[in-house]
Design an enzyme around this catalytic site. Structure first.
Site, PDB file in Angstrom:
ATOM      1  N   CYS A 111       2.554   3.650   9.997  1.00  7.89           N
ATOM      2  CA  CYS A 111       3.540   2.994   9.132  1.00  7.89           C
ATOM      3  C   CYS A 111       5.002   3.322   9.396  1.00  7.89           C
ATOM      4  O   CYS A 111       5.827   2.415   9.485  1.00  7.89           O
ATOM      5  CB  CYS A 111       3.237   3.317   7.671  1.00  7.89           C
ATOM      6  SG  CYS A 111       1.859   2.359   7.050  1.00  7.89           S
ATOM      7  N   GLU A 124       0.833  -1.195   0.000  1.00 12.67           N
ATOM      8  CA  GLU A 124       0.000   0.000   0.000  1.00 12.67           C
ATOM      9  C   GLU A 124       0.866   1.243   0.000  1.00 12.67           C
ATOM     10  O   GLU A 124       1.783   1.344   0.790  1.00 12.67           O
ATOM     11  CB  GLU A 124      -0.852  -0.034   1.278  1.00 12.67           C
ATOM     12  CG  GLU A 124      -1.907   0.993   1.292  1.00 12.67           C
ATOM     13  CD  GLU A 124      -2.581   1.073  -0.039  1.00 12.67           C
ATOM     14  OE1 GLU A 124      -3.357   0.176  -0.355  1.00 12.67           O
ATOM     15  OE2 GLU A 124      -2.319   2.018  -0.809  1.00 12.67           O
ATOM     16  N   LYS A 180       8.351  -1.559  -0.149  1.00 10.79           N
ATOM     17  CA  LYS A 180       7.413  -0.841   0.718  1.00 10.79           C
ATOM     18  C   LYS A 180       8.124  -0.321   1.964  1.00 10.79           C
ATOM     19  O   LYS A 180       8.007   0.852   2.331  1.00 10.79           O
ATOM     20  CB  LYS A 180       6.267  -1.791   1.084  1.00 10.79           C
ATOM     21  CG  LYS A 180       5.423  -1.366   2.227  1.00 10.79           C
ATOM     22  CD  LYS A 180       4.601  -0.136   1.890  1.00 10.79           C
ATOM     23  CE  LYS A 180       3.894   0.328   3.125  1.00 10.79           C
ATOM     24  NZ  LYS A 180       2.622   0.851   2.969  1.00 10.79           N
TER      25      LYS A 180
HETATM   26  C1  UDX Z   1       2.796   6.930   4.876  1.00  9.40           C
HETATM   27  C2  UDX Z   1       3.325   6.942   3.431  1.00  9.40           C
HETATM   28  O1  UDX Z   1       3.385   8.312   2.979  1.00  9.40           O
HETATM   29  C3  UDX Z   1       2.434   6.101   2.531  1.00  9.40           C
HETATM   30  O2  UDX Z   1       2.988   6.039   1.218  1.00  9.40           O
HETATM   31  C4  UDX Z   1       2.319   4.691   3.108  1.00  9.40           C
HETATM   32  O3  UDX Z   1       1.461   3.892   2.325  1.00  9.40           O
HETATM   33  C5  UDX Z   1       1.824   4.742   4.547  1.00  9.40           C
HETATM   34  O4  UDX Z   1       2.684   5.575   5.327  1.00  9.40           O
HETATM   35  P1  UDX Z   1       0.872   8.176   6.212  1.00  9.40           P
HETATM   36  O5  UDX Z   1       1.565   7.668   7.434  1.00  9.40           O
HETATM   37  O6  UDX Z   1      -0.596   7.940   6.097  1.00  9.40           O
HETATM   38  O7  UDX Z   1       1.533   7.559   4.886  1.00  9.40           O
HETATM   39  O8  UDX Z   1       1.075   9.765   6.113  1.00  9.40           O
HETATM   40  P2  UDX Z   1       2.305  10.689   5.646  1.00  9.40           P
HETATM   41  O9  UDX Z   1       1.750  11.798   4.839  1.00  9.40           O
HETATM   42  O10 UDX Z   1       3.408   9.935   5.056  1.00  9.40           O
HETATM   43  O11 UDX Z   1       2.787  11.355   7.026  1.00  9.40           O
HETATM   44  C6  UDX Z   1       3.431  10.613   8.048  1.00  9.40           C
HETATM   45  C7  UDX Z   1       3.843  11.539   9.175  1.00  9.40           C
HETATM   46  O12 UDX Z   1       4.928  12.380   8.797  1.00  9.40           O
HETATM   47  C8  UDX Z   1       2.744  12.477   9.678  1.00  9.40           C
HETATM   48  O13 UDX Z   1       2.767  12.562  11.074  1.00  9.40           O
HETATM   49  C9  UDX Z   1       3.097  13.790   9.043  1.00  9.40           C
HETATM   50  O14 UDX Z   1       2.590  14.890   9.753  1.00  9.40           O
HETATM   51  C10 UDX Z   1       4.620  13.735   9.090  1.00  9.40           C
HETATM   52  N1  UDX Z   1       5.279  14.591   8.090  1.00  9.40           N
HETATM   53  C11 UDX Z   1       5.119  14.317   6.760  1.00  9.40           C
HETATM   54  C12 UDX Z   1       6.066  15.656   8.502  1.00  9.40           C
HETATM   55  O15 UDX Z   1       6.215  15.903   9.705  1.00  9.40           O
HETATM   56  N2  UDX Z   1       6.686  16.426   7.555  1.00  9.40           N
HETATM   57  C13 UDX Z   1       6.558  16.188   6.222  1.00  9.40           C
HETATM   58  O16 UDX Z   1       7.166  16.920   5.419  1.00  9.40           O
HETATM   59  C14 UDX Z   1       5.752  15.109   5.801  1.00  9.40           C
END
Ligand code: UDX
Ligand code: ADP
Length: 475
Positions: free
Chosen positions: A281, A165, A225
């Site tokens: 994740c 995913e 992944k």
């Molecule tokens: C992540 C991956 O992006 C996705 O491809 C995978 O399938 C599942 O894990 P997700 O955890 O849903 O997705 O959200 P994501 O947008 O990646 O953010 C993860 C965390 O990092 C959040 O807490 C977000 O706030 C933080 N983050 C993200 C930052 O602090 N700074 C950033 O620039 C980007």
């Protein structure tokens, strides 16, 4: 199995991955019946609720997709055996949390739910099936699933595919519809293996351009992944490490991120400094990677990736400690309002959210935390805090006062901390909030979303991640 033979898909697990993914497959493949099954009766009842605002997960655009497909070719059910029997293709989307006991505790993925589902399939299947692993799993899980399925010995042919995913919560529907790629791992070396991969390719080809559907061997797919998430998390930890340096030197982390991100070899995404990454994740996948490397004797590789988590823990702790230090070295019995609890905006998911760790840290110093989040329930917030096991549930109850209104949450507060970047926070009546707070009115923006100049003019003392004009003028 012929690729065009798929008429019934079953998905085991109606969570953040299974629910939205199956909704989109059903919407885009009207000739395929998609049944999502789960052991959690309440969850299934919520997916079937006529009031689409009661769906168990919040995702922008999800209710429109469910409204279109549900009852037509999208079904939610607790009849797991029936779902398995009827399907030619079965997705496994059950949860795989980090183990909390025994061997690999705190590091390895707990495959209990995956194994239970595989055993269920083995017991009830009466004809050949394609099994698609969709949960985030450590490398070589497909092998474990195969071993369980092959050893039931009822002569059924199972093909195991890995289809990791890549959707991110909050943008799941968009990611599913317009993803950068779909990855399908399988066994190229046999005609049955290739046919299974082609069958899944056909499902996605209903809406994804074929050149974005990549076929690899199973191990590459599983490892891709983990690696993709490790790389993304590493970028966040890298910029967060620099944020600490910015605060000591007077550099501005957002300016640094912009300058660095304009180098096309680096790119601008995932360079937003924050209070720390959360979500189901990133941490889990890196811990998995670290665990696998250690098990294989690759200590240096394990240490390298583990540092991404160590840096993230540091960032969360640093944020909390800065609040304590700034509030004259104690937050004892002080009211700290939290705006946001979810691990990012546009989701009600709180798994590994920085908010609960910051709250926990401040409560250790006897703070009273008043959180407000537009989508997270009171029950969830208590569960999150209790889950950390730092103190009794009774004590948590006394220290965490969940609010339903942001103005009430911030009234008479000594400080406000922004933990999630919800858009609505930007447009609040900050003058009104300031007027009702205790003075000096401190604001700690853990997401750098607010206009610090405007807030300073109102009278707030503002702390942002990776910025500190104060330091420059006082040194
Ligand atoms: C992540 C991956 O992006 C996705 O491809 C995978 O399938 C599942 O894990 P997700 O955890 O849903 O997705 O959200 P994501 O947008 O990646 O953010 C993860 C965390 O990092 C959040 O807490 C977000 O706030 C933080 N983050 C993200 C930052 O602090 N700074 C950033 O620039 C980007
Ligand atoms: P994810 O983010 O990976 O989708 P969730 O926890 O949101 O994780 O969803 C996983 C779902 O899988 C839960 O609703 C859980 O009840 C379900 N589940 C776990 N084990 C089984 C099982 N053996 N059979 C059916 N459903 C299961």
């Amino acid at each position: 199995m012929k690729s065009n033979n798929i008429r019934n898909i079953c998905c085991i697990g109606a969570g953040y991955v299974g629910g939205p993914t199956m909704a989109v497959i059903a919407q885009k493949c009207p000739e395929i019946n998609v049944t999502v099954v789960d052991i959690n009766e309440q969850r299934i009842a919520d997916w079937n609720d006529e009031d689409l605002d009661k769906l168990p997960i919040y995702e922008p655009g999800l209710k429109e997709v469910v409204a279109e497909a549900r009852g037509r070719n999208l079904f939610f059910s607790t009849e797991i055996d029936q779902g398995i029997r009827d399907a030619e293709m079965i997705f496994m989307s059950v949860n795989t949390p980090t183990k909390t006991y025994g061997k690999g505790k705190g590091m390895a993925a707990d495959l209990k739910f995956v194994e239970l589902s595989a055993r269920r399939i083995a017991e009830v299947a009466t004809d050949d099936k394609i099994i698609v692993e969709k949960s985030t799993l450590p490398v070589r899980t497909a092998e474990a699933i195969r071993s369980i399925l092959d050893n039931v010995g009822n002569g059924i042919n199972f093909q195991i595919l890995s289809n990791p995913e890549f959707l991110a919560e909050g943008t799941a529907i968009n990611d599913l519809l317009y993803g950068d790629r779909v990855l399908i791992g399988g066994d190229h070396s046999t005609p049955e293996g290739q046919a299974a991969m082609d069958a899944l390719t056909e499902v996605y080809a209903h809406w994804m351009p074929r050149e974005r559907i990549l076929q690899t061997n199973v191990w590459s797919s599983e490892l891709s992944k983990l690696t993709a998430n490790a790389f993304l998390a590493q970028r966040v930890s890298s910029i967060n490490a620099i944020s600490a340096l910015c605060e000591k030197t007077g550099a501005d982390v957002d300016e640094v991120a912009r300058a660095v991100g304009t180098d096309s070899r680096v790119g601008p995404k995932f360079l937003k400094s924050s209070v720390g990454f959360g979500g189901s994740c990133f941490q889990k996948d890196i811990l998995n990677l670290v665990y696998i490397c250690r098990s294989l004797g690759l200590e240096e590789v394990a240490d390298y990736w583990e540092q991404v988590i160590i840096m993230n823990d540091y960032q969360k702790r640093r944020f909390a400690e800065n609040i304590i230090t700034t509030l004259y070295n104690t937050v004892s019995d002080k009211k700290i309002a939290f705006l946001g609890w979810a691990f990012k905006k546009d989701t009600n998911d709180t798994r590994e959210t920085a908010a609960m760790y910051v709250a926990d840290h401040l409560i250790e110093d006897h703070a009273n935390i008043h959180p407000y989040d537009p989508k997270v329930t009171e029950k969830q917030m208590y569960e999150d805090l209790n889950h950390l096991n730092t103190r009794s549930e009774e004590e948590n109850k006394g220290r965490l006062k969940v609010e339903e209104d942001p103005y009430k949450a911030t009234k008479k507060a000594h400080a406000i901390a922004i933990l999630t970047e919800w858009d609505q926070f930007i447009d609040y009546d900050w003058q009104r909030i300031y007027n009702n707070m205790k003075k000096p009115a401190f604001l700690f923006d853990g997401r750098n979303i607010l206009d610090a100049n405007k807030l300073s003019k109102i009278g707030f003392i503002v702390y942002q991640i990776g910025k500190s004009d104060k330091v420059v003028s006082s040194t």
